[in-house]
Design a protein around this motif. Structure first.
Motif, PDB file in Angstrom:
ATOM      1  N   GLU A  65      -7.012   9.374 -57.083  1.00 48.97           N
ATOM      2  CA  GLU A  65      -7.016   9.435 -58.161  1.00 48.97           C
ATOM      3  C   GLU A  65      -6.069   9.752 -59.249  1.00 48.97           C
ATOM      4  OE1 GLU A  65     -10.432  11.796 -56.054  1.00 48.97           O
ATOM      5  OE2 GLU A  65      -8.459  11.234 -55.719  1.00 48.97           O
ATOM      6  N   GLN A  66      -5.110  10.671 -58.557  1.00 45.30           N
ATOM      7  CA  GLN A  66      -3.927  11.178 -59.428  1.00 45.30           C
ATOM      8  C   GLN A  66      -2.992   9.681 -59.691  1.00 45.30           C
ATOM      9  OE1 GLN A  66      -1.058  11.056 -56.969  1.00 45.30           O
ATOM     10  NE2 GLN A  66       0.165  10.952 -58.562  1.00 45.30           N
ATOM     11  N   LEU A  67      -2.754   8.998 -58.584  1.00 43.89           N
ATOM     12  CA  LEU A  67      -2.071   7.747 -58.770  1.00 43.89           C
ATOM     13  C   LEU A  67      -2.473   6.708 -59.605  1.00 43.89           C
ATOM     14  CD1 LEU A  67       0.330   6.251 -57.813  1.00 43.89           C
ATOM     15  CD2 LEU A  67      -0.718   5.423 -55.845  1.00 43.89           C
ATOM     16  N   ARG A  68      -3.797   6.588 -59.500  1.00 44.48           N
ATOM     17  CA  ARG A  68      -4.307   5.543 -60.800  1.00 44.48           C
ATOM     18  C   ARG A  68      -4.409   6.222 -62.130  1.00 44.48           C
ATOM     19  NH1 ARG A  68      -7.910   1.333 -61.289  1.00 44.48           N
ATOM     20  NH2 ARG A  68      -7.826   0.970 -63.662  1.00 44.48           N
ATOM     21  N   LYS A  69      -4.275   7.375 -62.361  1.00 39.80           N
ATOM     22  CA  LYS A  69      -4.008   8.128 -63.842  1.00 39.80           C
ATOM     23  C   LYS A  69      -2.481   7.904 -64.013  1.00 39.80           C
ATOM     24  CE  LYS A  69      -4.312  12.213 -66.460  1.00 39.80           C
ATOM     25  NZ  LYS A  69      -3.127  11.908 -67.319  1.00 39.80           N
ATOM     26  N   LEU A  70      -1.764   8.010 -63.066  1.00 37.88           N
ATOM     27  CA  LEU A  70      -0.224   7.879 -63.197  1.00 37.88           C
ATOM     28  C   LEU A  70       0.172   6.319 -63.772  1.00 37.88           C
ATOM     29  CD1 LEU A  70       2.643   8.569 -63.182  1.00 37.88           C
ATOM     30  CD2 LEU A  70       2.728   8.104 -60.796  1.00 37.88           C
ATOM     31  N   THR A  71      -0.525   5.514 -62.991  1.00 40.73           N
ATOM     32  CA  THR A  71      -0.197   4.103 -63.406  1.00 40.73           C
ATOM     33  C   THR A  71      -1.034   3.780 -64.775  1.00 40.73           C
ATOM     34  OG1 THR A  71      -1.996   3.335 -62.062  1.00 40.73           O
ATOM     35  CG2 THR A  71      -0.012   3.404 -60.823  1.00 40.73           C
ATOM     36  N   ASP A 129      -6.032  -5.617 -52.892  1.00 35.84           N
ATOM     37  CA  ASP A 129      -7.343  -5.117 -53.603  1.00 35.84           C
ATOM     38  C   ASP A 129      -7.007  -3.448 -53.664  1.00 35.84           C
ATOM     39  OD1 ASP A 129      -8.666  -7.470 -53.502  1.00 35.84           O
ATOM     40  OD2 ASP A 129     -10.074  -7.007 -51.660  1.00 35.84           O
ATOM     41  N   LEU A 130      -6.511  -2.986 -52.664  1.00 37.31           N
ATOM     42  CA  LEU A 130      -5.906  -1.494 -52.724  1.00 37.31           C
ATOM     43  C   LEU A 130      -5.116  -1.472 -53.810  1.00 37.31           C
ATOM     44  CD1 LEU A 130      -5.381   0.921 -49.855  1.00 37.31           C
ATOM     45  CD2 LEU A 130      -3.550   0.681 -51.737  1.00 37.31           C
ATOM     46  N   LEU A 131      -4.048  -2.143 -54.065  1.00 33.78           N
ATOM     47  CA  LEU A 131      -3.027  -1.988 -55.146  1.00 33.78           C
ATOM     48  C   LEU A 131      -3.610  -2.028 -56.477  1.00 33.78           C
ATOM     49  CD1 LEU A 131       0.105  -3.702 -53.536  1.00 33.78           C
ATOM     50  CD2 LEU A 131      -0.550  -1.342 -53.547  1.00 33.78           C
ATOM     51  N   PHE A 182      -8.574  -3.009 -61.135  1.00 35.68           N
ATOM     52  CA  PHE A 182      -9.965  -2.808 -60.897  1.00 35.68           C
ATOM     53  C   PHE A 182     -10.401  -1.442 -61.574  1.00 35.68           C
ATOM     54  CE2 PHE A 182      -9.595  -4.921 -56.568  1.00 35.68           C
ATOM     55  CZ  PHE A 182      -9.798  -6.350 -57.138  1.00 35.68           C
ATOM     56  N   LYS A 183     -11.693  -1.400 -61.938  1.00 35.40           N
ATOM     57  CA  LYS A 183     -12.195  -0.094 -62.431  1.00 35.40           C
ATOM     58  C   LYS A 183     -12.123   0.825 -61.104  1.00 35.40           C
ATOM     59  CE  LYS A 183     -16.306   2.022 -64.143  1.00 35.40           C
ATOM     60  NZ  LYS A 183     -17.687   1.740 -64.841  1.00 35.40           N
ATOM     61  N   PHE A 184     -11.702   1.865 -61.306  1.00 31.24           N
ATOM     62  CA  PHE A 184     -11.505   2.856 -60.290  1.00 31.24           C
ATOM     63  C   PHE A 184     -12.818   3.654 -59.914  1.00 31.24           C
ATOM     64  CE2 PHE A 184     -10.441   6.919 -58.111  1.00 31.24           C
ATOM     65  CZ  PHE A 184      -9.340   6.411 -57.258  1.00 31.24           C
ATOM     66  N   SER A 185     -12.809   3.642 -58.486  1.00 24.43           N
ATOM     67  CA  SER A 185     -13.967   4.205 -57.897  1.00 24.43           C
ATOM     68  C   SER A 185     -13.635   4.889 -56.428  1.00 24.43           C
ATOM     69  CB  SER A 185     -15.180   3.421 -57.875  1.00 24.43           C
ATOM     70  OG  SER A 185     -15.253   2.751 -56.670  1.00 24.43           O
ATOM     71  N   MET A 186     -13.815   5.870 -56.104  1.00 26.99           N
ATOM     72  CA  MET A 186     -13.775   6.447 -54.941  1.00 26.99           C
ATOM     73  C   MET A 186     -14.326   5.757 -53.765  1.00 26.99           C
ATOM     74  SD  MET A 186     -11.063   8.704 -54.607  1.00 26.99           S
ATOM     75  CE  MET A 186     -11.425   9.011 -52.799  1.00 26.99           C
ATOM     76  N   LYS A 187     -15.532   5.285 -53.857  1.00 25.01           N
ATOM     77  CA  LYS A 187     -16.422   4.551 -53.154  1.00 25.01           C
ATOM     78  C   LYS A 187     -15.483   3.271 -52.507  1.00 25.01           C
ATOM     79  CE  LYS A 187     -20.846   2.259 -52.491  1.00 25.01           C
ATOM     80  NZ  LYS A 187     -22.024   1.669 -53.190  1.00 25.01           N
ATOM     81  N   LEU A 188     -15.084   2.642 -53.498  1.00 22.10           N
ATOM     82  CA  LEU A 188     -14.137   1.346 -53.240  1.00 22.10           C
ATOM     83  C   LEU A 188     -12.875   1.588 -52.582  1.00 22.10           C
ATOM     84  CD1 LEU A 188     -13.822  -1.686 -53.216  1.00 22.10           C
ATOM     85  CD2 LEU A 188     -12.751  -1.293 -55.784  1.00 22.10           C
ATOM     86  N   TRP A 189     -12.470   2.767 -52.931  1.00 16.65           N
ATOM     87  CA  TRP A 189     -11.042   3.341 -52.154  1.00 16.65           C
ATOM     88  C   TRP A 189     -11.400   3.339 -50.763  1.00 16.65           C
ATOM     89  CZ3 TRP A 189      -5.953   3.850 -51.896  1.00 16.65           C
ATOM     90  CH2 TRP A 189      -5.395   4.635 -51.058  1.00 16.65           C
ATOM     91  N   ASP A 190     -12.691   4.340 -50.645  1.00 20.35           N
ATOM     92  CA  ASP A 190     -12.985   4.928 -49.286  1.00 20.35           C
ATOM     93  C   ASP A 190     -13.287   3.634 -48.254  1.00 20.35           C
ATOM     94  OD1 ASP A 190     -12.777   7.269 -49.729  1.00 20.35           O
ATOM     95  OD2 ASP A 190     -15.036   7.747 -50.097  1.00 20.35           O
ATOM     96  N   GLN A 191     -13.882   2.533 -48.785  1.00 22.25           N
ATOM     97  CA  GLN A 191     -14.144   1.205 -48.375  1.00 22.25           C
ATOM     98  C   GLN A 191     -12.878   0.479 -47.907  1.00 22.25           C
ATOM     99  OE1 GLN A 191     -16.793  -1.752 -50.463  1.00 22.25           O
ATOM    100  NE2 GLN A 191     -15.573  -3.194 -49.817  1.00 22.25           N
ATOM    101  N   LEU A 192     -11.819   0.564 -48.799  1.00 19.12           N
ATOM    102  CA  LEU A 192     -10.730  -0.297 -48.477  1.00 19.12           C
ATOM    103  C   LEU A 192     -10.036   0.504 -47.221  1.00 19.12           C
ATOM    104  CD1 LEU A 192      -9.756  -1.208 -52.016  1.00 19.12           C
ATOM    105  CD2 LEU A 192     -10.409  -2.772 -50.266  1.00 19.12           C
ATOM    106  N   ASP A 193      -9.835   1.628 -47.416  1.00 21.13           N
ATOM    107  CA  ASP A 193      -9.423   2.453 -46.378  1.00 21.13           C
ATOM    108  C   ASP A 193      -9.976   2.356 -45.052  1.00 21.13           C
ATOM    109  OD1 ASP A 193      -7.511   4.522 -45.796  1.00 21.13           O
ATOM    110  OD2 ASP A 193      -8.806   5.985 -45.409  1.00 21.13           O
TER     111      ASP A 193
END
Length: 365
Positions: free
Chosen positions: A42-48, A104-106, A321-332
């Motif tokens: 979340e922090q990195l996405r806010k920074l970008t 996708d992650l980036l 992409f629109k940010f979501s932790m659900k997608l982050w967790d999936q990609l991780d």
């Protein structure tokens, strides 16, 4: 205008008022993300997001996300296998998955360019030249096959690529983060080996990164001149002889190979005059004002040509992409599964220690 020729680092995990003031004044062409900028997804996405807002033109937001020890997101997610681990596994499908997952992650993190793939040939997997574990092959064809698959899948998912480190760091005798390497190989010899991945993949790459190594056969009359500042190498060889029309960028000018010899300002000016379109200042962005003043001394034609190539590249940048932790967790989870498939369950769970005698700053940047 001249700020578009710069790629600047970011000091911390958030955009401070001082950072914003600097970037608004310079209007750089883009930014480079490092491990020091990463605390959480979340922090990195806010920074970008903040970086995109602080400049007038859509910026390149780039990262070195190769896998293995060059994984800037290591502290917040699973570490993908390295290029060497992927090549040793011999599963081309795994390399393709790595390219797609990385893209996708980036994009989820708001990053639109990956400084990858590495196109250097590994002549010695244990060499102390910053490339350990990072090469897709021990010969040209192996690099072309493996790096090409990663590159095509990364770009298929709309993240731009930058092949590196032109023309070759595989035979470098030092780590450019510390000292200037010297490579003793003729262009004729490199055309049969080190340059083959570039000539084969050039039409599929969005940009190329030049290296901080001195090529004695290319610049015999300029002892110690880094390739990243060589007119013979970038303009005569890459552009005129090999016909490359795309964006060329330097490796980080804050590396020891450059800092130990050139001052800020002259280094950037020489790099662009040699044929680079963008100069990278990753760890001392506060010196960007000095860099811009020196860039203003360049001929208008040199600057205009670089700006045209940069503008053409930027047309290919895609929105995150629109940010979501659900997608982050999936990609991780997908990254971890790729790691297991390549390294095995036990190897995938192992926490890697990259310290030791062959340690390079590339791991921590």
């Amino acid at each position: 205008m001249h700020g578009q020729l710069l790629l600047l680092g970011v000091p911390g995990t958030e955009l401070t008022a001082a950072d914003a003031e600097l970037y608004q004044a310079i209007q750089p062409g883009g930014f480079v993300i490092f491990g020091r900028n990463v605390a959480s997804p979340e922090q990195l996405r806010k920074l970008t997001d903040d970086l995109r807002e602080v400049v007038h033109e859509t910026p390149i937001i780039a990262i070195d996300q190769e896998g293995g020890r060059v994984t800037r997101t290591r502290d917040i997610g699973a570490e993908p296998p390295s290029a060497q681990e992927l090549r040793e596994k011999g599963d081309l499908g795994a390399i393709a998955r790595h390219g797609m997952i990385t893209a996708d992650l980036l994009r989820l993190l708001g990053i639109n360019m990956d400084f990858a793939p590495v196109l250097d040939i590994s002549y010695d997997d244990e060499a102390d030249n910053a490339l350990r574990g990072r090469c897709y092959g021990s010969d040209a064809q192996e690099v072309i096959t493996n790096a090409g698959i990663f590159n095509r899948n990364l770009r298929h998912r709309k993240v731009l690529s930058s092949g590196k480190h032109f023309p070759s760091c595989g035979l470098a005798d030092a780590d450019p983060h510390h000292d200037l390497p010297h490579v003793h190989k003729s262009v004729t010899e490199m055309l049969k080996s080190d340059l083959l991945p570039y000539t084969a993949l050039m039409p599929e790459l969005d940009a190329l990164m030049t290296c901080h190594a001195h090529f004695t056969a290319i610049d015999p009359d300029s002892p110690g001149l880094p390739g990243s500042m060589s007119h013979n190498l970038i303009t005569r060889l890459l552009r005129d002889q090999l016909g490359y029309k795309g964006v060329v960028m330097t490796d980080d000018l804050d590396m020891g190979a450059i800092l130990n010899t050139y001052g800020r300002g002259p280094d950037v000016k020489r790099a662009i005059a040699a044929g680079n379109d963008m100069a990278m200042i990753c760890h001392q962005p506060e010196t960007a004002h000095v860099a811009v003043e020196h860039l203003k001394e360049l001929p208008n034609g040199t600057v205009d040509d670089a700006l045209k190539r940069i503008a053409k590249l930027k047309k290919r940048l895609k929105d995150p992409f629109k940010f979501s932790m659900k997608l982050w967790d999936q990609l991780d989870a997908e990254t971890m599964q790729l790691r297991i498939d390549v390294l095995g369950e036990e190897g995938a769970r192992e926490i890697r220690d990259y310290s030791g005698v062959k340690r390079s700053p590339v791991e921590d940047y």
